[in-house]
Structures are given as structure tokens and as C-alpha cells.
Design an enzyme around this catalytic site. Structure first.
Site, short mmCIF file in Angstrom:
data_model
loop_
_atom_site.label_atom_id
_atom_site.label_comp_id
_atom_site.label_asym_id
_atom_site.label_seq_id
_atom_site.Cartn_x
_atom_site.Cartn_y
_atom_site.Cartn_z
N LYS A 23 13.23 11.92 -0.15
CA LYS A 23 12.66 10.79 -0.89
C LYS A 23 13.36 10.76 -2.24
O LYS A 23 13.12 11.60 -3.10
CB LYS A 23 11.16 11.02 -1.07
CG LYS A 23 10.45 9.87 -1.77
CD LYS A 23 8.94 10.10 -1.73
CE LYS A 23 8.22 8.95 -2.39
NZ LYS A 23 8.58 8.76 -3.80
N CYS A 36 -11.32 6.78 -37.06
CA CYS A 36 -10.14 6.13 -36.48
C CYS A 36 -8.97 6.20 -37.45
O CYS A 36 -9.11 5.81 -38.61
CB CYS A 36 -10.49 4.68 -36.16
SG CYS A 36 -9.07 3.70 -35.68
N ASP A 84 -0.35 11.82 -9.24
CA ASP A 84 -0.78 12.02 -7.86
C ASP A 84 -2.14 12.71 -7.81
O ASP A 84 -2.99 12.40 -6.98
CB ASP A 84 0.26 12.84 -7.08
CG ASP A 84 1.54 12.06 -6.85
OD1 ASP A 84 1.48 10.82 -6.90
OD2 ASP A 84 2.59 12.69 -6.64
N ARG A 143 10.58 -4.26 -6.27
CA ARG A 143 9.29 -4.26 -5.60
C ARG A 143 8.22 -5.00 -6.41
O ARG A 143 7.37 -5.67 -5.85
CB ARG A 143 8.82 -2.83 -5.34
CG ARG A 143 7.43 -2.85 -4.71
CD ARG A 143 7.07 -1.56 -4.07
NE ARG A 143 6.83 -0.54 -5.06
CZ ARG A 143 6.62 0.73 -4.76
NH1 ARG A 143 6.64 1.12 -3.52
NH2 ARG A 143 6.41 1.60 -5.70
N SER A 152 3.78 1.01 -0.63
CA SER A 152 4.09 2.35 -1.11
C SER A 152 3.60 3.34 -0.06
O SER A 152 3.08 2.92 0.96
CB SER A 152 3.43 2.60 -2.46
OG SER A 152 2.04 2.54 -2.32
N GLU A 202 13.45 12.30 6.00
CA GLU A 202 14.58 12.10 5.09
C GLU A 202 14.12 12.40 3.68
O GLU A 202 12.92 12.36 3.40
CB GLU A 202 15.11 10.66 5.18
CG GLU A 202 14.12 9.62 4.70
CD GLU A 202 14.53 8.22 5.09
OE1 GLU A 202 15.56 7.76 4.61
OE2 GLU A 202 13.79 7.58 5.87
ZN LIG Z 1 -10.12 1.71 -35.61
#
Ligand SMILES: [Zn+2]
Length: 692
Positions: A110, A399, A28, A131, A74, A108
């Protein structure tokens, strides 16, 4: 914009994969930050902005798809009393109500479940759907047959057609019991009751659903041949009469004071409830007003979700792992000593990026405060041991998947692997993206299959997918494949020989080219084969037109954006420098051109066609002037947009239609001078009514 991308990713994890990485509160917060930026800089709103999307396209699953007759929306969120007051003030302003005119709302709790639409024809349940992305969901009719709260047959006298909308959920106790049973059986554990409910409902084999204790409650409706009442409270009372459970805390509030009181009293009782709730929903009670208020982007203007604050707990970060994504981004994930937060055991947190780790001063072994709101894997909000004298965490500069150097570009927070196509993580993630639901949507080619085929050297680039048919015998020889499954896979690949051009473009994962941007690009170009030459034209233009001396940044940008839009033949505001340059960079790379040509030797995307809105004013530019008597200016503009028209502020030669109320002055005169058609408010109302 990084923020939009982050939101899109978490949106996908939450809605399509039932595997969220961050807490709702954190999600949010991202969405709010995005809205704030958009409010401050409306010219920067991207066409694929999260504010214009709801949920996510449905995940790979064998359930069939259902198009909702009335879109499932939504809700906008509020976190403070002030925001609720603003919401009420906005409603009053939009309806241009007199100060003494009361506006009642319903309130009400949720419930934290999975939205579902139940279609009844002649009182009989004929279709149940999730949905999905709001427009297309999954058919779960067979599954809901096992939910006792959902009547198969409604009493006599109900409207001919009525779609009941509500939430499928699992109670806390049932969730704990299910996870215990799953653990014993060595099955998958669910992060929270919502995921457990979603996973239990979206089962190809409905008998699995039967074994899971799911509940349902109703809170609204979709398509209906007749709506039994003039207010939200009337209809909810009717739903109850028809046998649907509704929120036991449902009430009507006369004013904003009553709404905030409801929020507090529901919040106080929250811990004692057998199910998880994450806020209170307010809706304008009068249905004629709801209708006038209508919708903006993804959410109704007449409803609001007032969220509860997050729950917190302390634990230890035992280790920090690095995951490599499709774009090469290195994402750190904290592995936690398991801890219970609001009834849910938490073991992972996403740490987002290098800066987030630095901000928290986080190291392996630190004690942290984590937070979750009603749901999912939470965020770290504080590091309790940051003062302890231990060396700082060193973010990897290589990496972990391929050993290539990992760097952050100037001004970028994210560290990316530079291995590009030698990096197996990136290549497989890209292929997975290419076949995903939002992209080419190839059924049966799941993540594990891609990993396996990639390891065998069968999938180097997207085009190889279309050459798998030559490997039929080899696939058959692999463990776990039968004639039927191989043929199904090959058939679903063949079915995508003429893919939707926008989906294919999105599937290539070019930076800044999201699903909506890809559609906008194709609306402009029509023929996808024209894209490379256009991209190279942008590349050349950029080379030849550096920022002129003395030219302001803003002017330079505006000039570039205009040129890019002209080259790409698009009119959408969401396409500008970021998209244009990303396309230029992509097609300038010889390697990418090869991948592209190779792919287009296997597939033939047809010309891209645009669906048109069926109204008299679709595609036209409309100007409203003078005083409007039955609606506010905002409402009028919203109506125009809904009908596919553009609402402009000034009359010019481009104007097609002027709607003039009493007191219209210079604009009316100008329209007359230019010979533009002028109608009054009643005439406009007729056009709106005609479009349905
Ligand atoms: Zn990589």
C-alpha cells in the site's frame, strides 16, 4: 460525541488541507475506537459518523471539480493477523461458501500517495481527478500530463471507456531534495512525501507540477465499458500490459496463510524501498465475488488494508503552545526539538487536551518517545523524564487570545474559552468555517482575507460577508487587491445568495450539527425558516418535561428522542437528544437569533429537495424470510439499502414487500393476512437488476 468530532477534524486536516496534525496510526486508533463503540452501541451511531464518510470534501483551491462516475472508496484497516483472519471469515460467510471452496486474494504493498482516477475514452486520457471526498474530486488533467508513468494514449484494443485508479506518489529521495530546495527558496516545507505529492499535483499552475518528480502506479479501476478479465490479477496484468506501473510486489495468495506471508515479506523489504509504504492491501481475486460482496458505508467488503506498526524516535518537548479553535477549544501543541522519524523531520505534536498532558505527566523540557506510521505529525507515546522532580505543567485557565476565562464543562475533557463572540480566535474561526468548502463554499474568501477583514472590523458575523459589496472601494484600496480580484470575490459571494440550506446550517457551526446531520434536518424540515420555532419548541418541551420520578434514564431518553424527532419531522436515527438540545440552546440565545435573522435578511436558501434513488423499492420497507439460495441474508439487506429501501426483520402493517424463500413460515402467513405483496428470490433479483 467528541470522538467523532476529533476524527472529522483530523480527516479534514489530512484530506482537504494536506496538513495533518496526528499520525496515521493515531488516526486509525481513533477510528477503531469509534467503530468499537458503534458495534457495542449501534443505536448511538451518528448519521455523520466517520465510519460513513470517506476522505473529505475538497479544500479551497482553484481547481475545478469532477464528479466520479463510480465512487472512489477507502479501505477498512487491520492491525493484527487475527483481524485478517476475521476478514477472510466474514467474506466466506457473506458469500455463504462451502467449507472446501477456496477463496484466493491478491496482496500488494500500500503506497503512501494520493489516490487518482484516470479516465480513458477510446484509449485516450480525457480526465484525471483526485479522490476528494470520494464522490467529487479535483480536475488534475493538466497536471498529470507531466507524470511520465501515466500514458496519454493506451494501446489498440482497450475498452471504449476505462478509468484506471491508482496512487500518485513521490519517492523518498525526491521528497528530501524538494524540501531542501524549498528551504533554500524560503518556501513551504512538506511534512512527508505524501503531502509533497498532494501539494505538487493539486496546482492551478501545471508547470509547478512539471518541476516536481511525481510517480504513479495503478491498482484498480472505476467506470469501465468492459472489464478485461474475471479476476483482480487478470486486470492488474492487463494494466501492466497497457503501460501502467503496478506494485512490483503484487501477488496472488491461495489462502490466509499466504496473505500473512506476503505481509511479512513485504514488511521486511520496506526500509529498502525508494518510496514509503504503510501496509499491504488484500483484495478478493474473483471479480464476480467482489461484485456480490459490494460495499458497506465507505469501504468495499472485498478489500482490506493491513497496516504496518508505527516508527518511533526520542526527542525533547521544547515548549507547549495553546491554539484556540472555532468552538473555543484550547488545544495544546508540543513544539519539538526537530527529530527524524522514518525519514521525516518532525517538529510538532498535538497533545489533544489537558487530560492527555496529565496522562503523560508532560512538562516543557521533557524527553519523550514519539511515534509516526508512514506519515505526518506524530503522537507522544511515552514521557522518559516524568519522574524528574520538576513542577507540573499548568494548563491555562484563561484564553491566550482574548484573556477570557477558560473552563471545562462537567464531564468534558476539553477546556474552552468562555469569551464566545468577544474572542477573536473563535469569531474568525467560525467565519472561516462558514465559508469553507463543506459549508457555503465561497471561493476566494480565504483564511488570510478573513483575518484581515475581521481586523478591519468589516466582518462581525456571517451576514457581513454579504455586505462586503458596499466596501468595494475600500477593499480595492488595500494592498494586494486589483479590480479583477475584488470583482471575483464579490461575484463568488453574490453566487451564494441562495445557498443550499443544509450547507448554510452546517456553516453556522452549531454544536453536534455536522454536515450529514444538517442534511438530515433539512430533509425533515424542508424550509430552513422553520428551524428557530422548532428549536424553541424543543426548548419548551424540555422545560416542561423533566425526567419523571421513578422513570429510568433509558426510558426518559427514548421519550425525549421521540419527541425531538417528531418536532423536527425527521426519521433518521442520527438525530437525538444531543442535536435537539444543541439546537434548543442555540436558538434560545437571543444573540444567536439576531445573527440568524441578520443572515436570513441577506440570503434566501431555497426549499430543500431530496434526491431520490431510482429503483422500484426506494423508500419502501422490505422483509426477507425463508432460505435465500443465491445470497446470504446480509447481502440481501445490503442490496435493499443500496436501492433506497429499508430492510426490516418483522412483518407489520408498515411492510411494503416480502421476499420469501423456501421454508418461509409465520411471516409469509402474516404477509398474506395483511395483504402485503410477496415475491420470490428470482423476483427480487429482477428488481435489483432493473435498478442497475
Ligand atoms: Zn478567547
Amino acid at each position: 460525541m467528541r470522538l467523532a468530532k476529533q476524527i472529522a477534524k483530523h480527516n479534514r486536516l489530512y484530506h482537504a488541507e494536506d496538513a495533518p496534525e496526528i499520525s496515521d496510526a493515531e488516526y486509525d486508533a481513533l477510528v477503531r475506537r469509534n467503530s468499537e463503540l458503534e458495534e457495542a452501541f449501534p443505536h448511538l451511531i451518528r448519521a455523520d459518523s466517520p465510519s460513513r464518510q470517506v476522505g473529505h470534501e475538497v479544500a479551497s483551491s482553484p481547481l475545478s471539480k469532477v464528479t466520479h462516475e463510480v465512487r472512489m472508496m477507502s479501505l477498512d484497516n487491520a492491525f493484527s493477523d487475527e483481524e485478517v483472519e476475521d476478514f477472510v471469515a466474514r467474506v466466506r460467510r457473506f458469500l455463504s461458501l462451502a467449507e472446501d471452496e477456496p477463496v484466493a486474494f491478491t496482496a500488494e504493498d500500500k503506497i503512501d500517495g494520493l489516490s487518482c482516477s484516470l479516465r480513458y475514452e477510446q484509449g485516450k486520457l480525457v480526465m484525471a481527478a483526485t479522490r476528494g471526498d470520494g464522490q467529487v474530486g479535483e480536475n488534475v488533467t493538466a497536471n498529470v500530463a507531466h507524470i511520465e508513468d501515466i500514458p496519454q494514449q493506451l494501446p489498440e484494443g482497450v475498452p471504449e471507456l476505462f478509468e484506471v485508479r491508482g496512487e500518485v506518489y513521490m519517492e523518498k529521495q525526491a521528497f528530501t531534495a524538494l524540501n531542501e530546495a524549498q528551504e533554500e527558496a524560503g518556501g513551504k516545507l512538506f511534512a512527508n512525501p505524501r503531502n509533497a505529492a498532494a501539494g505538487s499535483l493539486r496546482q492551478k499552475d501545471a508547470s509547478v507540477t512539471k518541476a516536481r518528480p511525481l510517480r504513479f502506479w495503478a491498482h484498480g479501476w472505476g467506470a469501465a465499458s468492459d472489464v478485461p478479465g474475471d479476476t483482480q490479477s487478470d486486470v492488474v496484468a492487463k494494466l501492466k500490459d497497457w503501460g501502467f506501473p503496478v506494485s512490483p510486489d503484487f501477488r496472488r495468495c491461495a489462502d490466509v496463510g499466504g496473505m500473512l506471508q506476503a505481509y511479512r515479506s513485504i514488511g521486511e523489504g520496506r526500509a529498502g524501498l525508494p518510496y514509503e509504504i504503510d501496509g499491504v492491501v488484500y483484495k478478493v481475486d474473483r471479480l464476480d465475488w467482489q461484485k456480490r460482496l459490494g460495499f458497506v458505508a465507505k469501504a468495499p467488503r472485498w478489500a482490506l488494508a493491513h497496516k504496518f506498526p508505527a516508527e518511533r524516535a526520542e526527542t525533547t518537548v521544547e515548549s507547549i503552545d495553546i491554539q484556540v479553535g472555532r468552538t473555543g477549544k484550547l488545544t495544546p501543541v508540543g513544539r519539538l526539538a526537530p527529530v527524524l522519524v522514518g525519514g521525516v523531520t518532525v517538529t510538532n505534536v498535538t497533545l489533544h487536551n489537558r487530560d492527555e498532558i496529565a496522562r503523560l505527566g508532560l512538562r516543557e523540557g521533557d524527553r519523550v518517545v514519539i511515534q509516526r506510521a508512514g506519515d505526518v505529525i506524530p503522537q507522544v507515546v511515552d514521557n522518559l523524564t516524568r519522574e524528574e522532580d520538576r513542577p507540573a505543567y499548568v494548563f491555562p485557565d484563561h484564553c491566550p487570545e482574548c484573556g477570557s476565562e477558560a473552563v471545562a464543562e462537567e464531564g468534558e475533557v476539553d477546556v474552552r474559552c468562555t469569551g464566545g463572540l468577544i474572542c477573536p480566535a473563535q469569531r474568525t474561526e467560525r467565519l472561516k468555517h462558514f465559508v469553507s468548502r463543506g459549508a457555503l463554499d465561497i471561493e476566494g474568501l480565504g483564511e488570510k482575507t478573513i483575518d484581515q477583514f475581521f481586523a478591519l472590523g468589516w466582518l462581525e458575523s456571517p451576514a457581513d460577508i454579504f455586505r462586503l459589496r458596499k466596501r468595494r472601494e475600500e477593499i480595492l484600496a488595500l494592498e494586494g487587491w486589483q479590480e479583477k480580484s475584488v470583482d471575483n470575490l464579490l461575484a463568488s459571494i453574490e453566487a451564494k445568495r441562495e445557498p443550499d440550506a443544509a450547507r448554510m446550517l452546517f456553516g453556522l457551526g452549531i454544536r453536534h450539527v455536522g454536515a450529514v446531520t444538517a442534511r438530515d434536518l433539512m430533509k425533515g424540515l424542508g424550509d430552513i425558516h422553520r428551524l428557530p420555532e422548532k428549536a424553541l419548541e424543543i426548548h419548551a418541551y424540555r422545560q416542561e418535561h423533566p425526567q419523571a420520578e421513578g422513570e429510568s434514564e433509558g426510558k426518559f431518553t427514548a421519550r425525549m428522542v421521540e419527541q425531538i424527532k417528531a418536532i423536527l419531522e425527521v426519521r433518521t436515527d442520527g438525530i437525538g437528544m444531543a442535536v435537539g438540545f444543541a439546537l434548543a440552546d442555540f436558538f434560545h440565545e437571543e444573540h444567536n437569533r439576531k445573527v440568524w435573522d441578520d443572515l436570513l435578511s441577506e440570503v434566501s436558501p431555497p426549499l430543500y429537495k431530496v434526491a431520490t434513488v431510482d429503483s422500484e423499492v426506494a423508500g419502501k420497507t422490505v422483509v426477507f424470510t425463508g432460505k435465500l439460495e443465491t445470497m446470504s441474508r446480509d447481502e440481501a439487506k445490503a442490496q435493499a439499502e443500496r436501492l433506497g429501501a429499508k430492510a426490516a426483520g418483522t412483518v407489520s402493517a408498515k411492510t411494503d414487500l416480502v421476499v420469501a424463500g423456501p421454508g418461509a413460515g409465520s411471516k409469509l402467513k402474516k404477509a398474506a393476512d395483511l395483504g402485503i405483496e410477496v415475491i420470490d428470490e428470482a423476483g427480487w433479483a429482477e428488481i435489483v437488476a432493473a435498478a442497475g
